[in-house]
Design a protein around this motif. Structure first.
Motif, mmCIF file in Angstrom:
data_model
loop_
_atom_site.group_PDB
_atom_site.id
_atom_site.type_symbol
_atom_site.label_atom_id
_atom_site.label_comp_id
_atom_site.label_asym_id
_atom_site.label_seq_id
_atom_site.Cartn_x
_atom_site.Cartn_y
_atom_site.Cartn_z
ATOM 1 N N GLN A 114 -58.088 24.195 -48.795
ATOM 2 C CA GLN A 114 -58.194 24.524 -50.211
ATOM 3 C C GLN A 114 -58.089 23.254 -51.045
ATOM 4 O O GLN A 114 -57.148 22.477 -50.893
ATOM 5 N N VAL A 115 -59.079 23.059 -51.913
ATOM 6 C CA VAL A 115 -59.064 21.915 -52.816
ATOM 7 C C VAL A 115 -58.409 22.323 -54.126
ATOM 8 O O VAL A 115 -57.533 21.645 -54.632
ATOM 9 N N ASP A 116 -58.817 23.466 -54.664
ATOM 10 C CA ASP A 116 -58.226 23.969 -55.903
ATOM 11 C C ASP A 116 -58.736 25.386 -56.147
ATOM 12 O O ASP A 116 -59.528 25.915 -55.376
ATOM 13 N N SER A 117 -58.275 25.968 -57.232
ATOM 14 C CA SER A 117 -58.735 27.313 -57.579
ATOM 15 C C SER A 117 -59.410 27.294 -58.944
ATOM 16 O O SER A 117 -59.171 26.418 -59.765
ATOM 17 N N LEU A 118 -60.281 28.263 -59.136
ATOM 18 C CA LEU A 118 -61.029 28.438 -60.376
ATOM 19 C C LEU A 118 -60.737 29.837 -60.896
ATOM 20 O O LEU A 118 -60.512 30.758 -60.115
ATOM 21 N N ASP A 119 -60.770 30.004 -62.188
ATOM 22 C CA ASP A 119 -60.520 31.316 -62.783
ATOM 23 C C ASP A 119 -61.677 31.696 -63.696
ATOM 24 O O ASP A 119 -62.264 30.850 -64.360
ATOM 25 N N ALA A 120 -61.976 32.983 -63.722
ATOM 26 C CA ALA A 120 -62.997 33.508 -64.637
ATOM 27 C C ALA A 120 -62.440 34.771 -65.278
ATOM 28 O O ALA A 120 -61.622 35.479 -64.686
ATOM 29 N N TYR A 121 -62.892 35.049 -66.488
ATOM 30 C CA TYR A 121 -62.442 36.235 -67.213
ATOM 31 C C TYR A 121 -63.658 36.921 -67.823
ATOM 32 O O TYR A 121 -64.501 36.276 -68.447
ATOM 33 N N VAL A 122 -63.767 38.207 -67.603
ATOM 34 C CA VAL A 122 -64.827 39.019 -68.204
ATOM 35 C C VAL A 122 -64.128 40.057 -69.059
ATOM 36 O O VAL A 122 -63.251 40.785 -68.586
ATOM 37 N N GLU A 123 -64.523 40.125 -70.303
ATOM 38 C CA GLU A 123 -63.828 40.992 -71.248
ATOM 39 C C GLU A 123 -64.689 42.170 -71.680
ATOM 40 O O GLU A 123 -65.875 42.016 -71.969
ATOM 41 N N ASN A 124 -64.060 43.341 -71.698
ATOM 42 C CA ASN A 124 -64.630 44.525 -72.321
ATOM 43 C C ASN A 124 -65.983 44.934 -71.741
ATOM 44 O O ASN A 124 -66.928 45.197 -72.478
ATOM 45 N N LEU A 125 -66.067 44.998 -70.417
ATOM 46 C CA LEU A 125 -67.323 45.366 -69.751
ATOM 47 C C LEU A 125 -67.449 46.894 -69.698
ATOM 48 O O LEU A 125 -66.569 47.585 -69.192
ATOM 49 N N ALA A 126 -68.557 47.394 -70.219
ATOM 50 C CA ALA A 126 -68.784 48.846 -70.281
ATOM 51 C C ALA A 126 -69.022 49.418 -68.884
ATOM 52 O O ALA A 126 -69.486 48.719 -67.984
ATOM 53 N N PRO A 127 -68.732 50.716 -68.697
ATOM 54 C CA PRO A 127 -69.004 51.357 -67.403
ATOM 55 C C PRO A 127 -70.484 51.236 -67.040
ATOM 56 O O PRO A 127 -71.359 51.461 -67.874
ATOM 57 N N GLY A 128 -70.757 50.832 -65.804
ATOM 58 C CA GLY A 128 -72.130 50.687 -65.339
ATOM 59 C C GLY A 128 -72.788 49.373 -65.714
ATOM 60 O O GLY A 128 -73.848 49.047 -65.195
ATOM 61 N N ALA A 129 -72.176 48.606 -66.611
ATOM 62 C CA ALA A 129 -72.768 47.342 -67.055
ATOM 63 C C ALA A 129 -72.441 46.215 -66.076
ATOM 64 O O ALA A 129 -71.441 46.269 -65.365
ATOM 65 N N SER A 130 -73.318 45.201 -66.061
ATOM 66 C CA SER A 130 -73.118 44.013 -65.221
ATOM 67 C C SER A 130 -73.238 42.766 -66.078
ATOM 68 O O SER A 130 -73.931 42.759 -67.093
ATOM 69 N N THR A 131 -72.574 41.718 -65.638
ATOM 70 C CA THR A 131 -72.691 40.418 -66.289
ATOM 71 C C THR A 131 -72.460 39.337 -65.241
ATOM 72 O O THR A 131 -71.863 39.599 -64.197
ATOM 73 N N THR A 132 -72.972 38.149 -65.514
ATOM 74 C CA THR A 132 -72.682 37.009 -64.640
ATOM 75 C C THR A 132 -71.895 35.989 -65.440
ATOM 76 O O THR A 132 -72.025 35.903 -66.668
ATOM 77 N N ARG A 133 -71.068 35.247 -64.732
ATOM 78 C CA ARG A 133 -70.268 34.204 -65.356
ATOM 79 C C ARG A 133 -70.410 32.927 -64.540
ATOM 80 O O ARG A 133 -70.241 32.935 -63.321
ATOM 81 N N ASP A 134 -70.743 31.849 -65.233
ATOM 82 C CA ASP A 134 -70.719 30.519 -64.641
ATOM 83 C C ASP A 134 -69.378 29.904 -65.012
ATOM 84 O O ASP A 134 -68.948 30.013 -66.169
ATOM 85 N N PHE A 135 -68.739 29.281 -64.064
ATOM 86 C CA PHE A 135 -67.501 28.595 -64.403
ATOM 87 C C PHE A 135 -67.307 27.398 -63.496
ATOM 88 O O PHE A 135 -67.878 27.324 -62.414
#
Length: 166
Positions: A114-135
């Motif tokens: 393990q070199v390090d950890s990364l964190d991502a947060y997705v807020e208020n995602l509706a049921p059935g909806a999808s999103t992608t996050r680059d971090f």
């Protein structure tokens, strides 16, 4: 100035000491026991409900980690500050309510360290909806020195419906 304090009325004739104690102490004690027992039953019931909700949340997090969050890509890039890790995740809300997601991802070098950890947060995602996050990671100087390849692994997913705007 002198104040006159009348003496308390004498006890009723014929009442025994046991009867006086029963009336004076027994009734209030019995009422207290009934009241305290009722309070304990209410608190115990509330604690059971909280425990059930905690277990339900843990099950939802475990399901979300398997079904809702997918790692799309993970690579080392060279930017103006030196090497960095870019990762992309796809989050699909498979639940029936809006939800927030916190995702922890670890970056492993080619040897699996393990070199390090990364964190991502997705807020208020509706049921059935999808999103992608680059971090990207926030690595200190030299942390990625000599690392040219690596992989990302999802460590933890926390799914929260309580604070999402439902």
């Amino acid at each position: 100035m002198t104040y006159y304090h009348p003496n308390p009325p004498p006890p009723k004739p014929g009442m025994s000491l046991a009867a006086k104690l029963a009336l004076g102490c027994g009734i209030p004690t019995a009422l207290f026991i009934v009241f305290a027992g009722g309070c304990m039953a209410l608190v115990g019931g509330a604690a059971n409900e909280v425990d059930k909700q905690v277990q339900k949340d843990k099950a939802a997090d475990a399901r979300a980690a398997k079904e809702d969050v997918k790692l799309v890509s993970c690579k080392i890039v060279d930017d103006s500050f030196g090497p960095d890790v870019e990762a992309k995740i796809k989050v699909t809300n498979n639940g029936d309510k809006r939800a927030n997601y916190w995702i922890a991802v670890e970056f492993l070098d080619a040897k699996g360290n393990q070199v390090d950890s990364l964190d991502a947060y997705v807020e208020n995602l509706a049921p059935g909806a999808s999103t992608t996050r680059d971090f990207t990671g926030i690595f200190v100087a030299g942390q990625l020195e000599g690392v040219t390849k690596g992989t990302c692994k999802i460590l933890d997913v926390s799914r929260d419906e309580l604070f999402a705007a439902n």
